[in-house]
Structures are given as structure tokens and as C-alpha cells.
Motif scaffolding. Structure first.
Motif, PDB file in Angstrom:
ATOM      1  N   ASP A   6      50.731  27.159  41.954  1.00 26.13           N
ATOM      2  CA  ASP A   6      50.861  28.310  42.858  1.00 26.13           C
ATOM      3  C   ASP A   6      51.231  27.855  44.265  1.00 26.13           C
ATOM      4  N   SER A   7      50.602  26.795  44.715  1.00 24.46           N
ATOM      5  CA  SER A   7      50.879  26.255  46.041  1.00 24.46           C
ATOM      6  C   SER A   7      52.321  25.754  46.137  1.00 24.46           C
ATOM      7  N   TRP A  41      55.240  27.188  48.645  1.00 24.39           N
ATOM      8  CA  TRP A  41      55.960  26.294  49.547  1.00 24.39           C
ATOM      9  C   TRP A  41      57.469  26.432  49.331  1.00 24.39           C
ATOM     10  N   SER A  42      57.889  26.484  48.081  1.00 21.22           N
ATOM     11  CA  SER A  42      59.313  26.587  47.764  1.00 21.22           C
ATOM     12  C   SER A  42      59.915  27.883  48.281  1.00 21.22           C
ATOM     13  N   VAL A  43      59.204  28.964  48.092  1.00 20.47           N
ATOM     14  CA  VAL A  43      59.688  30.269  48.568  1.00 20.47           C
ATOM     15  C   VAL A  43      59.771  30.273  50.088  1.00 20.47           C
ATOM     16  N   LEU A  44      58.744  29.794  50.758  1.00 18.62           N
ATOM     17  CA  LEU A  44      58.743  29.757  52.224  1.00 18.62           C
ATOM     18  C   LEU A  44      59.875  28.886  52.743  1.00 18.62           C
ATOM     19  N   ASN A  45      60.067  27.732  52.150  1.00 22.71           N
ATOM     20  CA  ASN A  45      61.128  26.829  52.568  1.00 22.71           C
ATOM     21  C   ASN A  45      62.496  27.484  52.393  1.00 22.71           C
TER      22      ASN A  45
END
Length: 69
Positions: free
Chosen positions: A14-15, A19-23
Motif C-alpha cells: 500500500d505504501s 508513493w508511486s501515485v504521488l510521484n
């Protein structure tokens, strides 16, 4: 499922997804031309591979390294 097969716990998976989506969001906010081209390709139903190619062709590699490094 992919992350679980790599022995990620649900919490770690999940983390990583967050992180991938935010990046991705941060990169697209900084690169208007890439975002516009990507939106056009997506509206035309282009494949994920094509969309990734558009991003890679539109955003200069050195600019990405500066942002992530």
C-alpha cells in the motif's frame, strides 16, 4: 498481487502504491506538455505502453533525475 509475489506485506505494498501515485502526480504537475500529450493519448484509448512512451519522450531524463535526486 505482483507486490505480494515479491514478498511485500500488505502495508508495504500500500505504501509503495501511494508513493508511486504521488510521484506520478508531482511529475505531471511539473510537466504541462507531457500532461497534455498524455491526456490526449488517454482520451483516444491508447495503450498504457504508448502513454509511458509519451511521458518518456516528452520529459527530459536529466530533469527527472534532478527532481528525484
Amino acid at each position: 498481487m505482483l507486490l505480494k509475489s515479491l514478498a511485500f506485506t500488505q502495508k508495504k505494498a500500500d505504501s509503495q502504491v501511494r508513493w508511486s501515485v504521488l510521484n506520478t502526480v508531482l511529475l505531471l504537475r511539473r510537466h504541462e506538455l507531457a500532461r497534455a500529450k498524455l491526456a490526449k493519448a488517454m482520451s483516444m484509448g491508447k495503450s498504457v505502453g504508448t502513454c509511458i512512451g509519451i511521458i518518456e519522450e516528452t520529459i527530459d531524463d536529466s530533469d527527472i533525475q534532478l527532481q528525484l535526486g
